[in-house]
Design an enzyme around this catalytic site. Sequence first.
Site, short mmCIF file in Angstrom:
data_model
loop_
_atom_site.label_atom_id
_atom_site.label_comp_id
_atom_site.label_asym_id
_atom_site.label_seq_id
_atom_site.Cartn_x
_atom_site.Cartn_y
_atom_site.Cartn_z
CE LYS A 38 -0.14 -0.36 5.03
NZ LYS A 38 -0.90 -0.83 6.19
CE1 TYR A 259 12.13 31.48 3.15
CE2 TYR A 259 12.50 29.11 2.97
CZ TYR A 259 12.14 30.32 2.39
OH TYR A 259 11.81 30.37 1.08
C1 LIG Z 1 -0.02 -1.84 6.79
C2 LIG Z 1 -0.58 -3.12 7.28
C3 LIG Z 1 0.23 -4.25 7.44
C4 LIG Z 1 1.75 -4.21 7.30
O1 LIG Z 1 2.32 -3.73 8.51
P1 LIG Z 1 3.89 -3.59 8.72
O2 LIG Z 1 4.02 -3.14 10.12
O3 LIG Z 1 4.37 -2.59 7.75
O4 LIG Z 1 4.50 -4.94 8.49
C5 LIG Z 1 -0.38 -5.43 7.78
N1 LIG Z 1 -1.73 -5.50 7.98
C6 LIG Z 1 -2.53 -4.43 7.86
C7 LIG Z 1 -3.99 -4.57 8.11
C8 LIG Z 1 -1.98 -3.20 7.52
O5 LIG Z 1 -2.78 -2.12 7.43
#
Ligand SMILES: *Cc1c(COP(=O)(O)O)cnc(C)c1O
Length: 365
Positions: A38, A259
């Site tokens: 994702k 800045y």
């Molecule tokens: C993002 C996510 C993961 C992966 O988690 P990590 O800590 O990056 O390994 C797994 N399950 C769900 C439901 C998630 O939203």
Amino acid sequence: MVMSKSYPVAKIDLAALKHNLKQVKQLTPSSRVMSVIKANAYGHGIIHTAQALADSDAFAVARLSEGIKLREAGVQHDIVLLEGVLTVEDLQTAAEFSLSLVFHNQLQIDFLSQAQISKPLTFCWLMVETGMNRLGFPVDKVDKALQDLTQSKKLSNPVGLMSHFANADSVDDLRNQQQLEKLERCADKRNIPISMANSGAILSFAASNYDWVRPGLMLYGVSPFENQSASDIGLKPVMKLTSVLTAIQDLQAGDQVGYGGDWIASQATAVGIVSIGYGDGYSRQLSNVGKVVVNDKIVAVLGRVSMDMIAIDLSDIDKASVGNEVLLWGSDILPIEDIAQQAKTIPYELLCQVSERVKRDYQHG
Ligand SMILES: *Cc1c(COP(=O)(O)O)cnc(C)c1O
């Protein structure tokens, strides 16, 4: 000047991605792997990452648009939408693209009966609320929800049970065991797939691996733990964020930088200007506290991070010149885990923030 290439560049080591997937498989020999890609594969580029991780048994993304992008690039694995869908239309689109859904609430199950789809959804999951209090069916509603799903002709069985740890990055936290027990109770005597473990749990809580593990962060070679580095746990960092020196300023005592004049030279100082800023996803939280690497040496970020550039201290660098490469994170001497601490955030956020303006350069080992 070595400035023919465009900068900044995130160098993505595809061999490291593959190595990290192998590590997951070695740690979870009796589970299947749903690689979580994702948020543009945590900033690494969703398509190239999916292709490099083709040995995964399935992929997971958060949203419909991400799933569609993968299908349009020809990815044929099962793809799970972790957030499920928000409307009947979206459910129909998901079906059209053969995307799999996680069902979080009764509304989503109701969409199923309203939807007009030509082929059943496959590889679907029911999210169980076990402690995160974010998404999912409370334990006492799981029976009914599972019944609804198994009876629907619009999806093929089995439907799996999924939940998500709130404290997997904290090894030995008793709440992890409590969450797992809740999920196990729901699965009791049913012969259906279970999926619970993310990276932190895969690395520290083997009892939670079950049928499907869902690694994200560890695939990118980053440690989820504060007191263990990626190499401690056998992972190879995938992203090196780099840019170049675009100017060098010789400051006198009393001169200010950037800045707000937040940094003032106490003596004559060589200051380097680097083409990276918060517009590239280099956190403004790193103002005055960040570290970068030039010519193999760690040096400090001076003053505030601007949108397009930062200033760094070149006092200790012998032969710095415009065009020299600067590393922002991603090596053994400058792991992203350290940068995240300096920025008072987590590596997840830094990775996801790397913006579109940063070119991804894919390297095959
Ligand atoms: C993002 C996510 C993961 C992966 O988690 P990590 O800590 O990056 O390994 C797994 N399950 C769900 C439901 C998630 O939203």
